[in-house]
Design an enzyme around this catalytic site. Structure first.
Site, mmCIF file in Angstrom:
data_model
loop_
_atom_site.group_PDB
_atom_site.id
_atom_site.type_symbol
_atom_site.label_atom_id
_atom_site.label_comp_id
_atom_site.label_asym_id
_atom_site.label_seq_id
_atom_site.Cartn_x
_atom_site.Cartn_y
_atom_site.Cartn_z
ATOM 1 N N LYS A 51 0.823 -1.216 0.000
ATOM 2 C CA LYS A 51 0.000 0.000 0.000
ATOM 3 C C LYS A 51 0.855 1.264 0.000
ATOM 4 C CE LYS A 51 -3.315 2.302 3.096
ATOM 5 N NZ LYS A 51 -3.993 2.214 4.394
ATOM 6 N N ALA A 54 3.038 -7.852 4.793
ATOM 7 C CA ALA A 54 2.426 -6.527 4.973
ATOM 8 C C ALA A 54 1.770 -6.452 6.346
ATOM 9 C CB ALA A 54 1.375 -6.274 3.895
ATOM 10 N N THR A 69 5.546 -12.751 14.492
ATOM 11 C CA THR A 69 6.515 -12.232 15.453
ATOM 12 C C THR A 69 6.560 -13.073 16.722
ATOM 13 O OG1 THR A 69 6.902 -10.364 16.933
ATOM 14 C CG2 THR A 69 4.658 -10.658 16.212
ATOM 15 N N ASP A 70 7.707 -13.026 17.406
ATOM 16 C CA ASP A 70 7.807 -13.707 18.711
ATOM 17 C C ASP A 70 6.943 -13.005 19.763
ATOM 18 O OD1 ASP A 70 9.330 -11.367 19.051
ATOM 19 O OD2 ASP A 70 11.131 -12.389 19.767
ATOM 20 N N GLU A 71 6.488 -11.769 19.465
ATOM 21 C CA GLU A 71 5.736 -11.002 20.473
ATOM 22 C C GLU A 71 4.387 -11.647 20.790
ATOM 23 O OE1 GLU A 71 6.011 -6.722 20.032
ATOM 24 O OE2 GLU A 71 7.893 -6.913 18.935
ATOM 25 N N TYR A 108 -0.380 -4.358 18.978
ATOM 26 C CA TYR A 108 0.354 -4.930 17.835
ATOM 27 C C TYR A 108 0.414 -6.451 17.948
ATOM 28 C CZ TYR A 108 4.405 -6.660 15.248
ATOM 29 O OH TYR A 108 5.235 -7.421 14.446
ATOM 30 N N LYS A 132 -1.273 -9.439 15.595
ATOM 31 C CA LYS A 132 -0.496 -10.476 14.893
ATOM 32 C C LYS A 132 -0.943 -11.871 15.376
ATOM 33 C CE LYS A 132 2.545 -10.075 12.346
ATOM 34 N NZ LYS A 132 2.598 -9.925 10.861
ATOM 35 N N ASN A 142 14.405 -7.754 14.120
ATOM 36 C CA ASN A 142 15.357 -7.712 12.997
ATOM 37 C C ASN A 142 16.148 -6.411 13.023
ATOM 38 O OD1 ASN A 142 14.154 -9.558 10.184
ATOM 39 N ND2 ASN A 142 13.466 -9.834 12.257
ATOM 40 N N ASP A 201 8.421 5.154 30.469
ATOM 41 C CA ASP A 201 8.379 3.821 29.866
ATOM 42 C C ASP A 201 7.169 3.669 28.936
ATOM 43 O OD1 ASP A 201 9.285 1.296 29.345
ATOM 44 O OD2 ASP A 201 9.012 0.518 31.381
HETATM 45 P P1 NAD Z 1 7.545 -2.438 7.984
HETATM 46 O O1 NAD Z 1 6.643 -1.629 8.843
HETATM 47 O O2 NAD Z 1 8.929 -1.950 7.702
HETATM 48 O O3 NAD Z 1 6.868 -2.682 6.551
HETATM 49 C C1 NAD Z 1 5.511 -3.024 6.433
HETATM 50 C C2 NAD Z 1 5.132 -2.885 4.958
HETATM 51 O O4 NAD Z 1 3.747 -3.246 4.840
HETATM 52 C C3 NAD Z 1 5.287 -1.455 4.433
HETATM 53 O O5 NAD Z 1 5.928 -1.474 3.167
HETATM 54 C C4 NAD Z 1 3.847 -0.967 4.314
HETATM 55 O O6 NAD Z 1 3.658 -0.023 3.263
HETATM 56 C C5 NAD Z 1 3.098 -2.268 4.022
HETATM 57 N N1 NAD Z 1 1.685 -2.191 4.414
HETATM 58 C C6 NAD Z 1 1.176 -1.721 5.576
HETATM 59 N N2 NAD Z 1 -0.183 -1.752 5.539
HETATM 60 C C7 NAD Z 1 -0.515 -2.276 4.332
HETATM 61 C C8 NAD Z 1 -1.752 -2.572 3.705
HETATM 62 N N3 NAD Z 1 -2.927 -2.306 4.303
HETATM 63 N N4 NAD Z 1 -1.739 -3.118 2.466
HETATM 64 C C9 NAD Z 1 -0.552 -3.373 1.841
HETATM 65 N N5 NAD Z 1 0.643 -3.086 2.369
HETATM 66 C C10 NAD Z 1 0.672 -2.543 3.614
HETATM 67 O O7 NAD Z 1 7.550 -3.878 8.651
HETATM 68 P P2 NAD Z 1 8.748 -4.925 8.783
HETATM 69 O O8 NAD Z 1 9.545 -4.568 9.965
HETATM 70 O O9 NAD Z 1 9.387 -5.101 7.460
HETATM 71 O O10 NAD Z 1 7.909 -6.237 9.142
HETATM 72 C C11 NAD Z 1 7.448 -7.117 8.123
HETATM 73 C C12 NAD Z 1 6.661 -8.249 8.780
HETATM 74 O O11 NAD Z 1 7.491 -8.925 9.723
HETATM 75 C C13 NAD Z 1 5.437 -7.772 9.557
HETATM 76 O O12 NAD Z 1 4.405 -8.698 9.342
HETATM 77 C C14 NAD Z 1 5.897 -7.792 11.006
HETATM 78 O O13 NAD Z 1 4.819 -8.018 11.872
HETATM 79 C C15 NAD Z 1 6.875 -8.950 10.995
HETATM 80 N N6 NAD Z 1 7.936 -8.850 12.005
HETATM 81 C C16 NAD Z 1 8.822 -7.800 11.999
HETATM 82 C C17 NAD Z 1 9.843 -7.758 12.940
HETATM 83 C C18 NAD Z 1 10.878 -6.668 12.951
HETATM 84 O O14 NAD Z 1 11.795 -6.708 13.777
HETATM 85 N N7 NAD Z 1 10.830 -5.693 12.061
HETATM 86 C C19 NAD Z 1 9.958 -8.772 13.912
HETATM 87 C C20 NAD Z 1 9.005 -9.802 13.898
HETATM 88 C C21 NAD Z 1 8.025 -9.847 12.922
HETATM 89 P P1 TYD Z 2 11.360 -1.485 18.892
HETATM 90 O O1 TYD Z 2 12.488 -1.311 17.932
HETATM 91 O O2 TYD Z 2 10.209 -0.532 18.839
HETATM 92 O O3 TYD Z 2 10.863 -2.992 18.747
HETATM 93 P P2 TYD Z 2 9.827 -3.847 19.688
HETATM 94 O O4 TYD Z 2 9.095 -2.928 20.582
HETATM 95 O O5 TYD Z 2 8.938 -4.484 18.675
HETATM 96 O O6 TYD Z 2 10.692 -4.837 20.422
HETATM 97 O O7 TYD Z 2 11.956 -1.418 20.364
HETATM 98 C C1 TYD Z 2 12.974 -2.287 20.794
HETATM 99 C C2 TYD Z 2 13.187 -2.057 22.282
HETATM 100 O O8 TYD Z 2 13.730 -0.734 22.467
HETATM 101 C C3 TYD Z 2 11.906 -2.086 23.095
HETATM 102 O O9 TYD Z 2 12.190 -2.660 24.367
HETATM 103 C C4 TYD Z 2 11.538 -0.627 23.252
HETATM 104 C C5 TYD Z 2 12.888 0.056 23.298
HETATM 105 N N1 TYD Z 2 12.930 1.432 22.733
HETATM 106 C C6 TYD Z 2 13.515 2.470 23.476
HETATM 107 O O10 TYD Z 2 13.985 2.278 24.610
HETATM 108 N N2 TYD Z 2 13.568 3.702 22.902
HETATM 109 C C7 TYD Z 2 13.063 3.964 21.663
HETATM 110 O O11 TYD Z 2 13.108 5.142 21.197
HETATM 111 C C8 TYD Z 2 12.469 2.891 20.919
HETATM 112 C C9 TYD Z 2 11.901 3.128 19.550
HETATM 113 C C10 TYD Z 2 12.446 1.636 21.491
#
Ligand code: NAD
Ligand code: TYD
Length: 353
Positions: A38, A86, A134-136, A159, A163, A189, A289
């Site tokens: 999107k 997405a 996600t592990d969350e 969130y 998921k 990641n 926090d």
């Molecule tokens: P991101 O937020 O960087 O990217 C999400 C993408 O989805 C964006 O390009 C956005 O435009 C698209 N999107 C959002 N809403 C949409 C919609 N309605 N239709 C089509 N596209 C849409 O996310 P990410 O960090 O790359 O994560 C990718 C996946 O991995 C997600 O499902 C997330 O839950 C999962 N995940 C991410 C992490 C992490 O550390 N980043 C960890 C565990 C799981």
């Molecule tokens: P984040 O990258 O938002 O990932 P997630 O909440 O999905 O694990 O945050 C990673 C950790 O860092 C989380 O414990 C929240 C903390 N955090 C801060 O302390 N300061 C910040 O500005 C952000 C964005 C996250």
């Protein structure tokens, strides 16, 4: 051209999705890869500049919340597989405005499941719906324990609850309708192209710009960090060799307290910028926090390691240095994202096509 497979990757303009798209386009030239995104604030097509002119790649600006758009895409391409990334992905945003997480993460996933089910009509051989989660979803740990694939779901934030709901729908469609599915649940990641609202790119960007580094609470929360390229490799392996109906945990075997990771980032970034050691630590600022902040995530990936021989890369500090290098040497990417200019990229590249 006759493609061996046609794969829909959703969310391919985002952080992890762009690495997955790049890997599939380059490593599987006989597949057609359709990236449906999107382009929310988190979607940035600049992430895919290097693959956009490849013959086996197509971009479709699609909102997965629109049933019509998703059905139209399946009718047009007759996909063999879906890799669904997405999502709305930022916990803080899910606290300030949860609705979008319900629409995209739950309704969007169900729209994709329905379209796949309808398109594949019980002829499920060689078809796969692969859902990235996600592990969350497993909740929060104390100082002991680790998440396995059998850990009961206990999501705590809007969130993770959204998921978890999508994971349940994926499993329900497998159980009820027989659609082949796989789910993988990964830890945090890191790597190039991550939107600088997430911890690591935010810290690098703030150090570079001499801005305060916000540490939530006392910085005692623990996260496991997974290199995004290792994750993309795991997704490729699981897509091709994972067992249908299964879940795989993916982690970096690499737990860090936030404050320790932030101090390490300060040391690395100071060195790269030629600043005196310790200078950026003065930017650390302890702030209120996050409400309901999960204390610790820890992930056991031994199933994936045993079944598919995947392992996370060992040298985290070297990979983190590479990541810092990437953000410092791609300052125009970072500036475009911070200023919002990246949103013009789609119009300049794709308008009139
Ligand atoms: P991101 O937020 O960087 O990217 C999400 C993408 O989805 C964006 O390009 C956005 O435009 C698209 N999107 C959002 N809403 C949409 C919609 N309605 N239709 C089509 N596209 C849409 O996310 P990410 O960090 O790359 O994560 C990718 C996946 O991995 C997600 O499902 C997330 O839950 C999962 N995940 C991410 C992490 C992490 O550390 N980043 C960890 C565990 C799981
Ligand atoms: P984040 O990258 O938002 O990932 P997630 O909440 O999905 O694990 O945050 C990673 C950790 O860092 C989380 O414990 C929240 C903390 N955090 C801060 O302390 N300061 C910040 O500005 C952000 C964005 C996250």
């Amino acid at each position: 051209m006759n493609y061996r497979k046609k794969i829909l990757i959703t969310g391919g303009a985002g952080f992890i999705g762009s690495h997955v798209v790049r890997r599939f386009v380059n490593n599987h030239p006989d597949y057609l890869i359709v990236n449906a995104d999107k382009l929310t604030y988190a979607g940035n097509l600049e992430n895919l500049k290097d693959v956009e002119s490849k013959n086996n790649y197509l971009f479709s600006k699609t909102d997965i919340v629109s049933k019509e758009s998703v059905t139209g895409l399946f009718n047009k391409h007759e996909f063999d597989g879906v890799i669904h990334l997405a999502a709305e992905s930022h916990v803080d945003r899910s606290i300030s405005s949860p609705d979008e997480f319900v629409f995209t993460n739950i309704v969007g996933t169900v729209n994709l499941l329905n379209a796949a089910l309808h398109s594949w009509k019980d002829a499920f051989e060689d078809k796969l719906f692969y859902h990235i989660s996600t592990d969350e979803v497993y909740g929060s740990l104390g100082s002991e324990g680790t998440f396995t694939e059998e850990t009961p779901y206990d999501p705590k934030s809007p969130y993770s609850a959204s998921k978890a709901s999508s994971d349940h729908m994926v499993r329900a469609y497998n159980h009820t309708f027989g659609i082949p599915v796989i789910i993988s649940n990964c830890s945090n990641n890191y790597g190039p192209n991550q939107f600088p609202e997430k911890l690591i790119p935010l810290v690098i960007s703030n150090i570079k710009n001499n801005k305060p580094i916000p540490v939530y609470g006392r910085g005692e929360n623990v996260r496991d960090w997974l290199c995004v390229k290792d994750h993309a490799l795991a997704i490729d392996l699981i897509y091709h060799r994972g067992r249908s109906g299964e879940t795989y945990n993916i982690g970096g075997n690499n737990e860090w307290k936030n404050i320790d990771l932030i101090r390490l980032l300060c040391r690395i970034t100071d060195k790269k910028l030629g600043r005196s050691p310790g200078s950026s630590e003065k930017l650390i600022s302890f702030v209120k926090d996050r409400p309901g902040h999960d204390l610790r995530y820890s992930i056991d990936s031994s199933k994936l390691q045993k079944e598919l021989g995947w392992e996370p890369a060992p040298d985290f500090e070297a990979l983190l240095e590479n990541t810092v290098d990437w953000y410092l040497s791609n300052s125009s990417w970072l500036e475009n994202v911070l200023s919002g200019d990246y949103e013009k990229y789609y119009d300049s590249m794709y308008s009139g096509r």
